[in-house]
Design a protein around this motif. Sequence first.
Motif: not given
Length: 93
Positions: A16-17, A25-26, A36-38, A59-61
């Motif tokens: 999903r987009i 995000s994706t 979720n990648l944003s 993670y990775g914020a």
Amino acid sequence: MALRIRKSIKIAPGVRINISKSGVSTSLGVKGATVNLSKRGTRITTGIPGTGISSSKLYGAAKKVSAPTPPTPLWAHVVTWLVIAAVLWWFFS
């Protein structure tokens, strides 16, 4: 109360987009497990479908760096104590 506006577009099964006022995000995954990648980082959410029980971890914020607060100048402390002393003197005299 804050108002949230979001639109989710299904690209393929499990993909999903998501579009909101804070960005795009994706999301990848199935019921019970989503990635979720944003711009804020990668969020992994797992849960038990139909129960409302879930867990989410980001993670990775990027860490926000705030500007250091300058120390209060000495004259400000002196003025504060003089005002307190004047009020106490006026109150008790």
